[in-house]
Design a protein around this motif. Structure first.
Motif, PDB file in Angstrom:
ATOM      1  N   UNK A 160       0.840  -1.201   0.000  1.00  0.00           N
ATOM      2  CA  UNK A 160       0.000   0.000   0.000  1.00  0.00           C
ATOM      3  C   UNK A 160       0.875   1.250   0.000  1.00  0.00           C
ATOM      4  N   UNK A 161       1.859   1.276   0.869  1.00  0.00           N
ATOM      5  CA  UNK A 161       2.749   2.437   0.961  1.00  0.00           C
ATOM      6  C   UNK A 161       3.527   2.619  -0.336  1.00  0.00           C
ATOM      7  N   UNK A 162       4.082   1.535  -0.844  1.00  0.00           N
ATOM      8  CA  UNK A 162       4.863   1.613  -2.085  1.00  0.00           C
ATOM      9  C   UNK A 162       4.004   2.149  -3.236  1.00  0.00           C
ATOM     10  N   UNK A 163       2.779   1.676  -3.338  1.00  0.00           N
ATOM     11  CA  UNK A 163       1.875   2.110  -4.400  1.00  0.00           C
ATOM     12  C   UNK A 163       1.475   3.573  -4.230  1.00  0.00           C
ATOM     13  N   UNK A 164       1.180   3.972  -2.994  1.00  0.00           N
ATOM     14  CA  UNK A 164       0.785   5.359  -2.751  1.00  0.00           C
ATOM     15  C   UNK A 164       1.951   6.325  -2.997  1.00  0.00           C
ATOM     16  N   UNK A 165       3.160   5.939  -2.615  1.00  0.00           N
ATOM     17  CA  UNK A 165       4.336   6.788  -2.862  1.00  0.00           C
ATOM     18  C   UNK A 165       4.579   6.905  -4.361  1.00  0.00           C
ATOM     19  N   UNK A 166       4.462   5.812  -5.093  1.00  0.00           N
ATOM     20  CA  UNK A 166       4.654   5.854  -6.549  1.00  0.00           C
ATOM     21  C   UNK A 166       3.611   6.753  -7.204  1.00  0.00           C
ATOM     22  N   UNK A 167       2.364   6.672  -6.768  1.00  0.00           N
ATOM     23  CA  UNK A 167       1.308   7.525  -7.322  1.00  0.00           C
ATOM     24  C   UNK A 167       1.571   8.993  -6.996  1.00  0.00           C
ATOM     25  N   UNK A 168       2.024   9.267  -5.774  1.00  0.00           N
ATOM     26  CA  UNK A 168       2.350  10.642  -5.377  1.00  0.00           C
ATOM     27  C   UNK A 168       3.474  11.199  -6.238  1.00  0.00           C
ATOM     28  N   UNK A 169       4.511  10.419  -6.428  1.00  0.00           N
ATOM     29  CA  UNK A 169       5.637  10.867  -7.254  1.00  0.00           C
ATOM     30  C   UNK A 169       5.207  11.101  -8.700  1.00  0.00           C
ATOM     31  N   UNK A 170       4.337  10.241  -9.208  1.00  0.00           N
ATOM     32  CA  UNK A 170       3.855  10.405 -10.590  1.00  0.00           C
ATOM     33  C   UNK A 170       3.038  11.694 -10.721  1.00  0.00           C
ATOM     34  N   UNK A 171       2.179  11.979  -9.734  1.00  0.00           N
ATOM     35  CA  UNK A 171       1.394  13.227  -9.757  1.00  0.00           C
ATOM     36  C   UNK A 171       2.315  14.437  -9.675  1.00  0.00           C
ATOM     37  N   UNK A 172       3.314  14.344  -8.823  1.00  0.00           N
ATOM     38  CA  UNK A 172       4.262  15.446  -8.646  1.00  0.00           C
ATOM     39  C   UNK A 172       5.041  15.690  -9.942  1.00  0.00           C
ATOM     40  N   UNK A 173       5.490  14.629 -10.584  1.00  0.00           N
ATOM     41  CA  UNK A 173       6.228  14.743 -11.838  1.00  0.00           C
ATOM     42  C   UNK A 173       5.338  15.328 -12.924  1.00  0.00           C
ATOM     43  N   UNK A 174       4.074  14.882 -12.971  1.00  0.00           N
ATOM     44  CA  UNK A 174       3.143  15.408 -13.969  1.00  0.00           C
ATOM     45  C   UNK A 174       2.912  16.901 -13.756  1.00  0.00           C
ATOM     46  N   UNK A 175       2.806  17.330 -12.498  1.00  0.00           N
ATOM     47  CA  UNK A 175       2.618  18.750 -12.199  1.00  0.00           C
ATOM     48  C   UNK A 175       3.843  19.565 -12.617  1.00  0.00           C
ATOM     49  N   UNK A 176       5.036  19.044 -12.367  1.00  0.00           N
ATOM     50  CA  UNK A 176       6.268  19.737 -12.762  1.00  0.00           C
ATOM     51  C   UNK A 176       6.350  19.826 -14.276  1.00  0.00           C
ATOM     52  N   UNK A 177       6.022  18.720 -14.967  1.00  0.00           N
ATOM     53  CA  UNK A 177       6.055  18.719 -16.439  1.00  0.00           C
ATOM     54  C   UNK A 177       5.054  19.704 -16.999  1.00  0.00           C
ATOM     55  N   UNK A 178       3.867  19.772 -16.426  1.00  0.00           N
ATOM     56  CA  UNK A 178       2.814  20.687 -16.867  1.00  0.00           C
ATOM     57  C   UNK A 178       3.259  22.126 -16.640  1.00  0.00           C
ATOM     58  N   UNK A 179       3.877  22.379 -15.508  1.00  0.00           N
ATOM     59  CA  UNK A 179       4.383  23.717 -15.180  1.00  0.00           C
ATOM     60  C   UNK A 179       5.481  24.132 -16.173  1.00  0.00           C
ATOM     61  N   UNK A 180       6.360  23.204 -16.495  1.00  0.00           N
ATOM     62  CA  UNK A 180       7.440  23.501 -17.442  1.00  0.00           C
ATOM     63  C   UNK A 180       6.874  23.818 -18.823  1.00  0.00           C
ATOM     64  N   UNK A 181       5.843  23.118 -19.247  1.00  0.00           N
ATOM     65  CA  UNK A 181       5.212  23.394 -20.529  1.00  0.00           C
ATOM     66  C   UNK A 181       4.532  24.759 -20.522  1.00  0.00           C
ATOM     67  N   UNK A 182       3.940  25.125 -19.402  1.00  0.00           N
ATOM     68  CA  UNK A 182       3.267  26.436 -19.317  1.00  0.00           C
ATOM     69  C   UNK A 182       4.283  27.559 -19.384  1.00  0.00           C
ATOM     70  N   UNK A 183       5.432  27.378 -18.724  1.00  0.00           N
ATOM     71  CA  UNK A 183       6.485  28.385 -18.753  1.00  0.00           C
ATOM     72  C   UNK A 183       7.043  28.509 -20.171  1.00  0.00           C
TER      73      UNK A 183
END
Length: 186
Positions: A160-183
């Protein structure tokens, strides 16, 4: 008889590695440690076939296919019928308890009759929706859902922890990628 313990043997078997006889011995250790000393090479293919059938039960139950889970369990109950008997093991006085097969049965017959019987009782008491397959795609272990509201999705806290951490990291990476595209103005 402790039907939950017998159902747990089914979980343990499905989640066990069965590449070699030593793997089977490890799977048979625990509450039924005497079995580990008695398994032989010819038991290995029997356990492997049963392992696949038991996994089918869990997958059918987890997918809401009750009739399929019942059909698989009925097949296992037919292949590994229970023949209850009372047994005692202590020299200083009887320690009466039930065994699920007749004296002289093979280790595979005793283990698998108990596993199939335990899961059958579990299904009748709680329903096949309580049979689960770990939601962590890297895992695949099975479990019996003992939660109060039938909401368990993972075989362990670790998954459960491993899956939740992986999902959190994926969301965080997607947000950073989206932010970089907006900039970048894309």
């Amino acid at each position: 008889m402790d039907f939950d313990a017998y159902a747990k043997t089914a979980v343990d078997l499905v989640n066990a590695r069965l590449d070699h006889l030593d793997d089977l011995r490890a799977a048979c250790s625990g509450e039924r440690s005497w079995m580990a000393d008695e398994v032989v090479e010819k038991d290995l293919p029997v356990f492997r076939r049963a392992q696949r059938k038991l996994r089918d039960v869990f997958e059918a139950g987890a997918a809401g296919r009750d009739a399929d889970a019942v059909a698989e369990l009925n097949g296992l109950l037919e292949a590994y019928p229970i023949q209850p008997r009372i047994s005692g093991h202590k020299d200083d006085g009887p320690d009466w308890h039930m065994h699920v097969t007749s004296r002289g049965s093979s280790v595979s017959a005793e283990y698998l009759a108990g596993a199939a019987w335990g899961l059958a009782v579990w299904l009748c008491e709680f329903g096949s929706a309580r049979f689960g397959v770990c939601a962590d795609e890297r895992c695949g272990n099975v479990y019996l859902d003992t939660s109060s509201n039938n909401c368990r999705r993972f075989c362990s806290e670790r998954c459960a922890t491993r899956s939740h951490v992986a999902a959190h990291r994926a969301r965080k990476k997607a947000a950073v990628d989206e932010s970089a595209l907006a900039v970048a103005g894309v």
